[in-house]
Design a protein around this motif. Structure first.
Motif, PDB file in Angstrom:
ATOM      1  N   ALA A 159       0.832  -1.210   0.000  1.00 27.29           N
ATOM      2  CA  ALA A 159       0.000   0.000   0.000  1.00 27.29           C
ATOM      3  C   ALA A 159       0.866   1.259   0.000  1.00 27.29           C
ATOM      4  CB  ALA A 159      -0.934  -0.009   1.207  1.00 27.29           C
ATOM      5  N   ALA A 160       1.952   1.248   0.758  1.00 25.75           N
ATOM      6  CA  ALA A 160       2.848   2.412   0.793  1.00 25.75           C
ATOM      7  C   ALA A 160       3.454   2.651  -0.579  1.00 25.75           C
ATOM      8  CB  ALA A 160       3.946   2.215   1.840  1.00 25.75           C
ATOM      9  N   GLU A 161       3.811   1.586  -1.247  1.00 21.04           N
ATOM     10  CA  GLU A 161       4.395   1.723  -2.582  1.00 21.04           C
ATOM     11  C   GLU A 161       3.372   2.274  -3.569  1.00 21.04           C
ATOM     12  OE1 GLU A 161       7.548  -0.832  -5.062  1.00 21.04           O
ATOM     13  OE2 GLU A 161       5.870  -1.963  -4.247  1.00 21.04           O
ATOM     14  N   GLN A 162       2.150   1.779  -3.488  1.00 18.37           N
ATOM     15  CA  GLN A 162       1.093   2.278  -4.366  1.00 18.37           C
ATOM     16  C   GLN A 162       0.794   3.749  -4.082  1.00 18.37           C
ATOM     17  OE1 GLN A 162      -0.209   0.421  -6.970  1.00 18.37           O
ATOM     18  NE2 GLN A 162       1.511  -0.835  -6.308  1.00 18.37           N
ATOM     19  N   LEU A 163       0.790   4.124  -2.799  1.00 16.44           N
ATOM     20  CA  LEU A 163       0.557   5.515  -2.417  1.00 16.44           C
ATOM     21  C   LEU A 163       1.671   6.413  -2.945  1.00 16.44           C
ATOM     22  CD1 LEU A 163      -1.023   7.704  -0.934  1.00 16.44           C
ATOM     23  CD2 LEU A 163       0.173   7.027   1.167  1.00 16.44           C
ATOM     24  N   ALA A 164       2.909   5.968  -2.822  1.00 15.87           N
ATOM     25  CA  ALA A 164       4.041   6.761  -3.319  1.00 15.87           C
ATOM     26  C   ALA A 164       3.927   6.984  -4.822  1.00 15.87           C
ATOM     27  CB  ALA A 164       5.364   6.077  -2.985  1.00 15.87           C
ATOM     28  N   GLU A 165       3.567   5.952  -5.547  1.00 14.89           N
ATOM     29  CA  GLU A 165       3.420   6.090  -6.992  1.00 14.89           C
ATOM     30  C   GLU A 165       2.257   7.014  -7.356  1.00 14.89           C
ATOM     31  OE1 GLU A 165       3.302   2.145  -8.653  1.00 14.89           O
ATOM     32  OE2 GLU A 165       5.368   1.726  -8.021  1.00 14.89           O
ATOM     33  N   ALA A 166       1.163   6.935  -6.595  1.00  9.98           N
ATOM     34  CA  ALA A 166       0.021   7.811  -6.847  1.00  9.98           C
ATOM     35  C   ALA A 166       0.379   9.264  -6.540  1.00  9.98           C
ATOM     36  CB  ALA A 166      -1.178   7.369  -6.014  1.00  9.98           C
ATOM     37  N   LEU A 167       1.096   9.483  -5.457  1.00 11.94           N
ATOM     38  CA  LEU A 167       1.508  10.840  -5.095  1.00 11.94           C
ATOM     39  C   LEU A 167       2.423  11.433  -6.156  1.00 11.94           C
ATOM     40  CD1 LEU A 167       2.202  10.457  -1.262  1.00 11.94           C
ATOM     41  CD2 LEU A 167       0.327  11.735  -2.347  1.00 11.94           C
ATOM     42  N   GLN A 168       3.294  10.612  -6.716  1.00  8.10           N
ATOM     43  CA  GLN A 168       4.218  11.097  -7.730  1.00  8.10           C
ATOM     44  C   GLN A 168       3.478  11.576  -8.972  1.00  8.10           C
ATOM     45  OE1 GLN A 168       6.942   8.255  -9.423  1.00  8.10           O
ATOM     46  NE2 GLN A 168       8.478   9.823  -9.776  1.00  8.10           N
ATOM     47  N   LYS A 169       2.334  11.012  -9.251  1.00  4.62           N
ATOM     48  CA  LYS A 169       1.569  11.376 -10.437  1.00  4.62           C
ATOM     49  C   LYS A 169       0.754  12.650 -10.256  1.00  4.62           C
ATOM     50  CE  LYS A 169       1.369   6.639 -12.030  1.00  4.62           C
ATOM     51  NZ  LYS A 169       0.562   5.445 -12.173  1.00  4.62           N
ATOM     52  N   LEU A 170       0.563  13.083  -9.014  1.00  2.00           N
ATOM     53  CA  LEU A 170      -0.203  14.301  -8.756  1.00  2.00           C
ATOM     54  C   LEU A 170       0.626  15.527  -9.111  1.00  2.00           C
ATOM     55  CD1 LEU A 170      -1.793  13.495  -5.285  1.00  2.00           C
ATOM     56  CD2 LEU A 170      -2.915  13.483  -7.511  1.00  2.00           C
ATOM     57  N   PRO A 171       0.013  16.498  -9.768  1.00  2.00           N
ATOM     58  CA  PRO A 171       0.769  17.719 -10.047  1.00  2.00           C
ATOM     59  C   PRO A 171       0.960  18.530  -8.766  1.00  2.00           C
ATOM     60  CG  PRO A 171      -1.480  17.898 -10.887  1.00  2.00           C
ATOM     61  CD  PRO A 171      -1.318  16.507 -10.347  1.00  2.00           C
ATOM     62  N   LEU A 172       2.144  19.058  -8.598  1.00  2.00           N
ATOM     63  CA  LEU A 172       2.436  19.917  -7.461  1.00  2.00           C
ATOM     64  C   LEU A 172       1.948  21.324  -7.766  1.00  2.00           C
ATOM     65  CD1 LEU A 172       6.036  18.685  -6.627  1.00  2.00           C
ATOM     66  CD2 LEU A 172       3.937  18.163  -5.397  1.00  2.00           C
ATOM     67  N   PRO A 173       1.680  22.142  -6.745  1.00  2.00           N
ATOM     68  CA  PRO A 173       1.239  23.512  -7.004  1.00  2.00           C
ATOM     69  C   PRO A 173       2.248  24.232  -7.905  1.00  2.00           C
ATOM     70  CG  PRO A 173       1.043  22.996  -4.679  1.00  2.00           C
ATOM     71  CD  PRO A 173       1.738  21.843  -5.331  1.00  2.00           C
ATOM     72  N   GLN A 202       2.812  23.479 -10.993  1.00  2.00           N
ATOM     73  CA  GLN A 202       3.378  22.542 -11.957  1.00  2.00           C
ATOM     74  C   GLN A 202       2.268  22.114 -12.905  1.00  2.00           C
ATOM     75  OE1 GLN A 202       4.633  18.776 -10.282  1.00  2.00           O
ATOM     76  NE2 GLN A 202       6.640  19.013 -11.190  1.00  2.00           N
ATOM     77  N   LYS A 203       2.564  22.009 -14.194  1.00  2.99           N
ATOM     78  CA  LYS A 203       1.546  21.637 -15.174  1.00  2.99           C
ATOM     79  C   LYS A 203       1.200  20.151 -15.073  1.00  2.99           C
ATOM     80  CE  LYS A 203       2.602  25.210 -18.457  1.00  2.99           C
ATOM     81  NZ  LYS A 203       3.084  25.548 -19.763  1.00  2.99           N
ATOM     82  N   ALA A 204       2.187  19.304 -15.195  1.00  2.00           N
ATOM     83  CA  ALA A 204       1.978  17.854 -15.129  1.00  2.00           C
ATOM     84  C   ALA A 204       3.254  17.228 -14.642  1.00  2.00           C
ATOM     85  CB  ALA A 204       1.609  17.302 -16.490  1.00  2.00           C
ATOM     86  N   PRO A 205       3.145  16.144 -13.882  1.00  2.68           N
ATOM     87  CA  PRO A 205       4.362  15.499 -13.386  1.00  2.68           C
ATOM     88  C   PRO A 205       5.176  14.906 -14.528  1.00  2.68           C
ATOM     89  CG  PRO A 205       2.417  14.221 -12.784  1.00  2.68           C
ATOM     90  CD  PRO A 205       1.937  15.489 -13.452  1.00  2.68           C
ATOM     91  N   SER A 206       6.462  14.926 -14.363  1.00  7.15           N
ATOM     92  CA  SER A 206       7.372  14.377 -15.357  1.00  7.15           C
ATOM     93  C   SER A 206       7.394  12.866 -15.230  1.00  7.15           C
ATOM     94  CB  SER A 206       8.768  14.941 -15.139  1.00  7.15           C
ATOM     95  OG  SER A 206       9.705  14.252 -15.931  1.00  7.15           O
ATOM     96  N   ALA A 207       7.355  12.190 -16.351  1.00 14.61           N
ATOM     97  CA  ALA A 207       7.368  10.720 -16.333  1.00 14.61           C
ATOM     98  C   ALA A 207       8.746  10.180 -15.956  1.00 14.61           C
ATOM     99  CB  ALA A 207       6.965  10.189 -17.701  1.00 14.61           C
ATOM    100  N   ALA A 208       9.783  10.981 -16.088  1.00 15.34           N
ATOM    101  CA  ALA A 208      11.150  10.488 -15.846  1.00 15.34           C
ATOM    102  C   ALA A 208      11.675  10.854 -14.471  1.00 15.34           C
ATOM    103  CB  ALA A 208      12.078  11.066 -16.912  1.00 15.34           C
ATOM    104  N   ARG A 209      10.807  11.334 -13.554  1.00 15.47           N
ATOM    105  CA  ARG A 209      11.290  11.685 -12.205  1.00 15.47           C
ATOM    106  C   ARG A 209      11.763  10.465 -11.443  1.00 15.47           C
ATOM    107  NH1 ARG A 209       6.945  15.316  -9.227  1.00 15.47           N
ATOM    108  NH2 ARG A 209       5.548  14.514 -10.773  1.00 15.47           N
ATOM    109  N   SER A 210      12.812  10.646 -10.639  1.00 18.00           N
ATOM    110  CA  SER A 210      13.260   9.569  -9.755  1.00 18.00           C
ATOM    111  C   SER A 210      14.138  10.094  -8.681  1.00 18.00           C
ATOM    112  CB  SER A 210      13.951   8.456 -10.521  1.00 18.00           C
ATOM    113  OG  SER A 210      14.941   8.927 -11.380  1.00 18.00           O
TER     114      SER A 210
END
Length: 180
Positions: free
Chosen positions: A156-170, A172-180
């Motif tokens: 669940a923590a891993e799924q939450l982290a991945e979901a959070l990464q996909k949310l745009p930050l204030p 920001q237009k859209a999250p980058s697919a290559a973030r790490s």
């Protein structure tokens, strides 16, 4: 933000939730925070994801089962009276640990250190007198369930982290697919 930052937030949040549940509402049911965290670590040892969940559970169950056998043998068989409790317990533990490592020849149990952590979890959290009881408070059952719940919390923590990464930050237009 990096996936590591999102993972830190999700692990902290779900770890805190696990602590609250184990020490609060689920405490009366025998929830074990220590065992849940060991289960979570075993899940991560297999690389996480659904595959990590599927691989960690048999290892946890194997470790708990063999530790239960050692505890039952050490406390229920009469040899301790003859050779001494410490010697008999040492023999029971030695034999079951040999079996634990030999079980690693089976593909489903190949990572014996994960099983060893589950084995140690039962030894650290149990009262041997209750092991043979077919009851909801059986320590082997509670340890196994807590280990599995820990692995599920890891997932669940891993799924939450991945979901959070996909949310745009204030801002920001859209999250980058290559973030790490």
């Amino acid at each position: 933000m990096s996936i590591t930052s999102f993972r830190a937030v999700s692990v902290g949040a779900l770890g805190g939730l696990a602590a609250f549940l184990a020490l609060g509402p689920a405490a009366s049911y025998g929830a074990q925070l220590f065992a849940a965290l060991i289960g979570w670590a075993g899940y991560m040892q297999f690389g996480g994801k659904l595959e990590g969940l599927k691989k960690s559970i048999p290892h946890h169950l194997c470790g708990v089962l063999l530790a239960a056998v050692a505890l039952v043998a050490a406390t229920r068989l009469p040899y301790g009276e003859t050779i001494g409790v410490a010697a008999w317990t040492a023999i029971a533990v030695a034999v079951t640990l040999v079996l634990l490592v030999l079980a690693s020849k089976l593909p489903a149990l190949a990572e014996w250190p994960v099983s060893l952590a589950a084995y140690a979890t039962l030894l650290a959290t149990t009262h041997a007198d209750d092991l043979l009881a077919l009851a909801p408070n059986n320590p082997a059952l509670l340890a196994a369930l807590s280990l599995i719940v820990g692995a599920v919390f890891g997932y669940a923590a891993e799924q939450l982290a991945e979901a959070l990464q996909k949310l745009p930050l204030p801002g920001q237009k859209a999250p980058s697919a290559a973030r790490s």
